[in-house]
Design a protein around this motif. Structure first.
Motif, PDB file in Angstrom:
ATOM      1  N   ARG A 116       0.889  -1.191  -0.279  1.00 45.35           N
ATOM      2  CA  ARG A 116       0.019  -0.016   0.130  1.00 45.35           C
ATOM      3  C   ARG A 116       0.839   1.028  -0.016  1.00 45.35           C
ATOM      4  NH1 ARG A 116      -3.045  -2.817   4.206  1.00 45.35           N
ATOM      5  NH2 ARG A 116      -5.111  -3.396   3.268  1.00 45.35           N
ATOM      6  N   PHE A 117       1.931   1.245   0.717  1.00 45.39           N
ATOM      7  CA  PHE A 117       2.725   2.410   1.123  1.00 45.39           C
ATOM      8  C   PHE A 117       3.177   2.717  -0.122  1.00 45.39           C
ATOM      9  CE2 PHE A 117       6.573   4.635   2.010  1.00 45.39           C
ATOM     10  CZ  PHE A 117       6.390   5.515   3.067  1.00 45.39           C
ATOM     11  N   TRP A 118       3.664   2.063  -1.065  1.00 43.10           N
ATOM     12  CA  TRP A 118       4.574   2.381  -2.262  1.00 43.10           C
ATOM     13  C   TRP A 118       3.556   2.735  -3.377  1.00 43.10           C
ATOM     14  CZ3 TRP A 118       9.033   4.582  -0.939  1.00 43.10           C
ATOM     15  CH2 TRP A 118       9.626   4.113  -0.191  1.00 43.10           C
ATOM     16  N   LEU A 119       2.696   1.906  -3.461  1.00 39.85           N
ATOM     17  CA  LEU A 119       1.700   1.974  -4.634  1.00 39.85           C
ATOM     18  C   LEU A 119       0.910   3.428  -4.042  1.00 39.85           C
ATOM     19  CD1 LEU A 119       0.064  -1.370  -4.830  1.00 39.85           C
ATOM     20  CD2 LEU A 119       1.538  -0.246  -6.550  1.00 39.85           C
ATOM     21  N   ASP A 120       0.781   3.718  -3.014  1.00 37.29           N
ATOM     22  CA  ASP A 120       0.064   5.071  -2.795  1.00 37.29           C
ATOM     23  C   ASP A 120       1.075   6.163  -3.325  1.00 37.29           C
ATOM     24  OD1 ASP A 120      -2.420   4.189  -1.826  1.00 37.29           O
ATOM     25  OD2 ASP A 120      -1.760   4.281   0.467  1.00 37.29           O
ATOM     26  N   LEU A 121       2.370   6.052  -3.008  1.00 34.81           N
ATOM     27  CA  LEU A 121       3.434   6.881  -3.418  1.00 34.81           C
ATOM     28  C   LEU A 121       3.698   7.081  -4.769  1.00 34.81           C
ATOM     29  CD1 LEU A 121       5.270   8.676  -1.358  1.00 34.81           C
ATOM     30  CD2 LEU A 121       7.054   7.399  -2.152  1.00 34.81           C
ATOM     31  N   GLY A 122       3.224   6.164  -5.622  1.00 40.20           N
ATOM     32  CA  GLY A 122       3.019   6.114  -7.113  1.00 40.20           C
ATOM     33  C   GLY A 122       3.668   5.011  -7.823  1.00 40.20           C
ATOM     34  N   CYS A 123       4.352   4.026  -7.216  1.00 43.88           N
ATOM     35  CA  CYS A 123       4.959   2.916  -8.109  1.00 43.88           C
ATOM     36  C   CYS A 123       3.903   2.366  -8.749  1.00 43.88           C
ATOM     37  CB  CYS A 123       5.819   2.121  -7.276  1.00 43.88           C
ATOM     38  SG  CYS A 123       5.026   0.765  -6.371  1.00 43.88           S
ATOM     39  N   ASP A 124       4.002   1.462  -9.719  1.00 40.80           N
ATOM     40  CA  ASP A 124       3.238   0.747 -10.572  1.00 40.80           C
ATOM     41  C   ASP A 124       3.102  -0.750 -10.331  1.00 40.80           C
ATOM     42  OD1 ASP A 124       2.518   3.110 -12.541  1.00 40.80           O
ATOM     43  OD2 ASP A 124       4.797   3.027 -12.697  1.00 40.80           O
ATOM     44  N   GLY A 125       4.068  -0.988  -9.254  1.00 41.00           N
ATOM     45  CA  GLY A 125       3.954  -2.733  -9.114  1.00 41.00           C
ATOM     46  C   GLY A 125       5.075  -3.115  -8.344  1.00 41.00           C
ATOM     47  N   PHE A 126       5.318  -4.431  -8.501  1.00 43.10           N
ATOM     48  CA  PHE A 126       6.621  -5.071  -7.864  1.00 43.10           C
ATOM     49  C   PHE A 126       7.061  -6.277  -8.522  1.00 43.10           C
ATOM     50  CE2 PHE A 126       3.764  -3.394  -4.678  1.00 43.10           C
ATOM     51  CZ  PHE A 126       4.206  -2.248  -3.928  1.00 43.10           C
ATOM     52  N   ARG A 127       8.294  -6.211  -8.684  1.00 42.67           N
ATOM     53  CA  ARG A 127       9.027  -7.575  -8.882  1.00 42.67           C
ATOM     54  C   ARG A 127       9.269  -8.101  -7.618  1.00 42.67           C
ATOM     55  NH1 ARG A 127      13.827  -9.784  -6.769  1.00 42.67           N
ATOM     56  NH2 ARG A 127      14.853 -11.281  -8.517  1.00 42.67           N
ATOM     57  N   VAL A 128       8.802  -9.554  -7.656  1.00 43.65           N
ATOM     58  CA  VAL A 128       8.508  -9.998  -6.195  1.00 43.65           C
ATOM     59  C   VAL A 128       9.936 -10.956  -6.171  1.00 43.65           C
ATOM     60  CG1 VAL A 128       7.636 -11.442  -4.631  1.00 43.65           C
ATOM     61  CG2 VAL A 128       6.332  -9.540  -5.915  1.00 43.65           C
ATOM     62  N   ASP A 129      10.790 -10.595  -5.165  1.00 50.95           N
ATOM     63  CA  ASP A 129      11.797 -11.556  -4.896  1.00 50.95           C
ATOM     64  C   ASP A 129      11.745 -13.028  -4.346  1.00 50.95           C
ATOM     65  OD1 ASP A 129      14.953 -11.701  -4.489  1.00 50.95           O
ATOM     66  OD2 ASP A 129      14.054 -12.112  -2.515  1.00 50.95           O
ATOM     67  N   MET A 130      12.173 -13.939  -4.617  1.00 47.17           N
ATOM     68  CA  MET A 130      11.870 -15.381  -4.257  1.00 47.17           C
ATOM     69  C   MET A 130      10.512 -15.508  -3.857  1.00 47.17           C
ATOM     70  SD  MET A 130      15.145 -15.585  -1.902  1.00 47.17           S
ATOM     71  CE  MET A 130      14.860 -17.328  -1.500  1.00 47.17           C
ATOM     72  N   ALA A 131       9.541 -15.142  -4.810  1.00 49.15           N
ATOM     73  CA  ALA A 131       8.369 -15.488  -4.762  1.00 49.15           C
ATOM     74  C   ALA A 131       7.680 -16.542  -4.212  1.00 49.15           C
ATOM     75  CB  ALA A 131       7.452 -14.915  -5.926  1.00 49.15           C
ATOM     76  N   GLY A 132       8.339 -17.900  -4.454  1.00 50.75           N
ATOM     77  CA  GLY A 132       8.157 -19.132  -4.307  1.00 50.75           C
ATOM     78  C   GLY A 132       8.162 -19.758  -3.102  1.00 50.75           C
ATOM     79  N   SER A 133       8.988 -18.659  -2.138  1.00 49.82           N
ATOM     80  CA  SER A 133       9.836 -19.379  -0.915  1.00 49.82           C
ATOM     81  C   SER A 133       8.812 -19.077   0.245  1.00 49.82           C
ATOM     82  CB  SER A 133      10.859 -18.625  -0.766  1.00 49.82           C
ATOM     83  OG  SER A 133      10.849 -17.201  -0.417  1.00 49.82           O
ATOM     84  N   LEU A 134       7.569 -18.634  -0.047  1.00 50.14           N
ATOM     85  CA  LEU A 134       7.068 -17.919   1.376  1.00 50.14           C
ATOM     86  C   LEU A 134       6.411 -19.025   2.286  1.00 50.14           C
ATOM     87  CD1 LEU A 134       5.527 -14.629   0.120  1.00 50.14           C
ATOM     88  CD2 LEU A 134       7.665 -15.250   0.476  1.00 50.14           C
ATOM     89  N   VAL A 135       5.734 -19.732   1.773  1.00 48.57           N
ATOM     90  CA  VAL A 135       4.976 -20.882   2.876  1.00 48.57           C
ATOM     91  C   VAL A 135       6.069 -21.873   2.793  1.00 48.57           C
ATOM     92  CG1 VAL A 135       3.028 -22.575   2.968  1.00 48.57           C
ATOM     93  CG2 VAL A 135       2.434 -20.314   2.139  1.00 48.57           C
ATOM     94  N   LYS A 136       6.232 -22.346   4.244  1.00 52.60           N
ATOM     95  CA  LYS A 136       7.226 -23.695   4.354  1.00 52.60           C
ATOM     96  C   LYS A 136       6.257 -24.921   4.448  1.00 52.60           C
ATOM     97  CE  LYS A 136      10.283 -20.281   4.887  1.00 52.60           C
ATOM     98  NZ  LYS A 136      10.918 -19.892   3.477  1.00 52.60           N
ATOM     99  N   GLY A 137       7.225 -25.975   4.015  1.00 53.38           N
ATOM    100  CA  GLY A 137       6.762 -27.369   4.008  1.00 53.38           C
ATOM    101  C   GLY A 137       5.847 -27.410   2.943  1.00 53.38           C
ATOM    102  N   ASP A 138       5.990 -26.639   1.890  1.00 54.47           N
ATOM    103  CA  ASP A 138       5.107 -26.784   0.712  1.00 54.47           C
ATOM    104  C   ASP A 138       5.671 -27.023  -0.566  1.00 54.47           C
ATOM    105  OD1 ASP A 138       2.845 -25.848  -0.990  1.00 54.47           O
ATOM    106  OD2 ASP A 138       3.258 -23.821  -0.613  1.00 54.47           O
ATOM    107  N   PRO A 139       6.203 -28.232  -0.879  1.00 58.03           N
ATOM    108  CA  PRO A 139       7.054 -28.531  -2.143  1.00 58.03           C
ATOM    109  C   PRO A 139       6.378 -28.329  -3.305  1.00 58.03           C
ATOM    110  CG  PRO A 139       6.612 -30.545  -0.724  1.00 58.03           C
ATOM    111  CD  PRO A 139       6.211 -29.408   0.057  1.00 58.03           C
ATOM    112  N   GLU A 140       5.229 -28.448  -3.232  1.00 51.84           N
ATOM    113  CA  GLU A 140       4.372 -28.186  -4.656  1.00 51.84           C
ATOM    114  C   GLU A 140       3.834 -26.790  -4.581  1.00 51.84           C
ATOM    115  OE1 GLU A 140       1.341 -31.410  -4.729  1.00 51.84           O
ATOM    116  OE2 GLU A 140       3.045 -32.989  -4.246  1.00 51.84           O
ATOM    117  N   GLY A 141       4.242 -26.004  -3.804  1.00 49.89           N
ATOM    118  CA  GLY A 141       3.578 -24.709  -3.727  1.00 49.89           C
ATOM    119  C   GLY A 141       2.304 -24.344  -3.929  1.00 49.89           C
ATOM    120  N   LYS A 142       1.588 -25.438  -3.120  1.00 52.35           N
ATOM    121  CA  LYS A 142       0.057 -25.230  -3.131  1.00 52.35           C
ATOM    122  C   LYS A 142      -0.169 -23.978  -2.259  1.00 52.35           C
ATOM    123  CE  LYS A 142      -1.529 -29.523  -4.535  1.00 52.35           C
ATOM    124  NZ  LYS A 142      -1.349 -31.048  -4.136  1.00 52.35           N
TER     125      LYS A 142
END
Ligand code: NOJ
Length: 517
Positions: free
Chosen positions: A197-223
């Motif tokens: 919210r903070f950066w979109l409110d300031l005017g950026c257009d979106g994000f490149r997301v670092d290591m986006a597939g790494s967030l939930v743990k114990g999740d080898p299939e990425g579900k």
């Protein structure tokens, strides 16, 4: 797949590594004012959007991928006000800006982490993944231990100084593992929404997301991680429907399901991307084999329901410079590929002038072997190649010492330069829907030894045949229609011979086709 912002369909990105682009305050490190100063250069190249590597407060043990305050521009780059100005100046020129969101981990100096290290329970106790006993380590990842009064080990996501934020476990098995909808993981989710919210409110257009597939743990299939990103996308659709998301995930079937608009093709894993650019015999150096890359790309493409929204970068801050393996006309042919594939292309700063990998450098800010690809931009023939007025020894990373190092100024003035060639390629891409992000692709010749790489792109009734021959000998590929017009050509013109197209040595062509033969 979410609705795609219109601008993304025709986007050509330019990746800026802020510390190495343009210094305006003489400290030897690039800054946001410097990026503003060079926006016209990026626009003139034909790029329509920027991706900035992380520019937030950080101890810079991993070049800023170790954030210590998500809501503050690092002082060395300027202020939040400068970021706002950058967004405005970019928009004024029709350029969009993606920031780099690092949701998987913070720096160990982040106040959230410092609070989570405390033995007493507090708001941040569950912001990271801690076991409940120092003698137990979280399975499947490295950990930080013995550093605080809290009795436990904390999971890390990448380097040891990057503790993993807690988005929960898909199937918690231990008492210290929270489910995705546990209170700790839900609070992390909300905190990350606030960052967006903070950066979109300031005017950026979106994000490149670092290591986006790494967030939930114990999740080898990425579900679980896919579900988590769907939830983030739903939030964006409610509050910021035009916000673009591009993932560093490398599995487009998962990331696109998670609501990302596009995913990066990664240089590691099963992609064989480096068969084309970075190996002992890269295809674009003229002697290699592109066929395994084509096979893997096709498998990924089919999994995206032929949406093909896979961004292929010329390089990035993690890879060796393209020019370490490929030079001269071969580089131009490599760009004729990069700029005619589906998905938005990404040009890593300096690749458009063939900047070299600087050999033999001592690691800077956790760069290690990546440091040689992160040297400051070479603008002109002046001191420090126009990057900075600081004494040479104070530059963020030493520059290419060669007397013949390429510069933007020289290449802008030379119609035969790599930059001029790329500029022409981008201009053609922009005027032909078949060549843009969503045009379909069908391979005609897979670049196996002795064959060229050739494919048809189609959209809105338009068909373009792309034929690339980096080899020293002529090659042949099937001609799949009548050539109505040559949209782009490098080297000798291709010649129709029977049902085939003869491609001269070291040549490239984009041909507008009429009806099928
Ligand atoms: C991927 C980034 O591109 C890389 O530079 C960084 O070191 C790791 N993620 C950790 O955030």
């Amino acid at each position: 797949m979410p609705r795609m912002p219109q601008w993304l369909e025709t986007a050509v990105f330019y990746e800026i590594y802020p510390q190495s682009f343009q210094d305006t305050d003489g400290d030897g490190v690039g800054d946001l004012q410097g990026i503003i100063r060079r926006l016209d250069y990026v626009k003139d190249l034909g790029c329509t959007a920027l991706w900035l590597n992380p520019c937030f407060a950080s101890p810079f043990l991993d070049a800023g991928y170790d954030v210590s305050d998500y809501l503050q521009i690092a002082p060395r780059y300027g202020t939040n006000g400068d970021a706002k100005r950058l967004f405005e100046e970019a928009h004024r020129r029709g350029l969009r800006v993606l920031l780099d969101l690092v949701p998987g981990h913070t720096s160990w100096e982040h106040p959230w982490f410092k609070a989570s290290m405390q033995a007493e329970k507090n708001e941040y106790t569950d912001r990271y993944i801690w076991t409940d006993c120092i003698w137990e380590e979280p399975a499947g990842c490295a950990s930080l231990r013995g550093i605080s009064p809290r009795d436990g080990s904390c999971a890390v996501n990448f380097f040891t100084h990057q503790p993993a934020l807690n988005y929960g476990f898909l199937h918690p098995e231990k008492p210290w593992q929270q489910p995705m909808d546990g209170p700790g993981p839900l609070a992390t989710r909300e905190a990350m929404r606030d960052v967006m919210r903070f950066w979109l409110d300031l005017g950026c257009d979106g994000f490149r997301v670092d290591m986006a597939g790494s967030l939930v743990k114990g999740d080898p299939e990425g579900k679980g991680t896919v579900a988590l990103w769907r939830d983030f996308r739903a939030f964006l659709d409610r509050e910021y429907p035009d916000a673009a998301l591009v993932s560093e995930w490398g599995e487009p079937d998962k990331s696109l399901q998670g609501g990302f608009h596009m995913d990066f093709l990664l240089p590691w894993g099963p992609t064989h991307y480096n068969d084309l650019f970075r190996c002992a015999s890269p295809f674009f150096a003229g002697k290699g084999d592109a066929s395994v890359f084509v096979e893997k790309y096709w498998a990924s493409y089919e999994k995206t329901e032929k949406k093909g929204l896979i961004c292929i970068p010329s390089g990035n801050h993690d890879m060796d410079r393209l020019a370490r393996f490929i030079q001269g006309d071969s580089l131009k042919i490599a760009f004729a590929f990069l700029l005619s594939m589906p998905g938005a292309p990404f040009i890593y700063y300096g690749d458009e002038i063939g900047m070299r990998y600087v050999e033999g450098l001592v690691s800077v800010e956790g760069g290690y072997g990546r440091t040689g690809s992160r040297s400051p931009m070479q603008w002109d023939e002046s001191e420090n190649a126009g990057f900075s007025s600081a004494p040479k020894e104070k530059l963020y990373i030493p520059q290419d010492p060669s007397p013949d190092r390429p510069t933007a100024a020289a290449q802008c003035g030379d119609p035969a330069s790599l930059r001029s060639e790329i500029r022409r390629q981008i201009a053609v891409r922009k005027t032909h829907p078949a060549l843009q992000s969503r045009g379909e692709i069908r391979f005609v010749s897979d670049g196996a030894p002795g064959t060229p790489l050739s494919y048809e792109r189609t959209a809105e009734g338009e068909r373009v045949l792309v034929a690339l021959n980096p080899a020293d000998e002529a090659r042949f590929c099937p001609l799949t229609g009548n050539v109505r017009k040559t949209l782009y050509q490098l080297g000798e013109a291709p010649a129709a011979e029977g049902g085939r197209l003869r491609l001269a040595p070291r040549s490239a062509a984009w041909l507008l086709l009429g009806e099928s033969q």
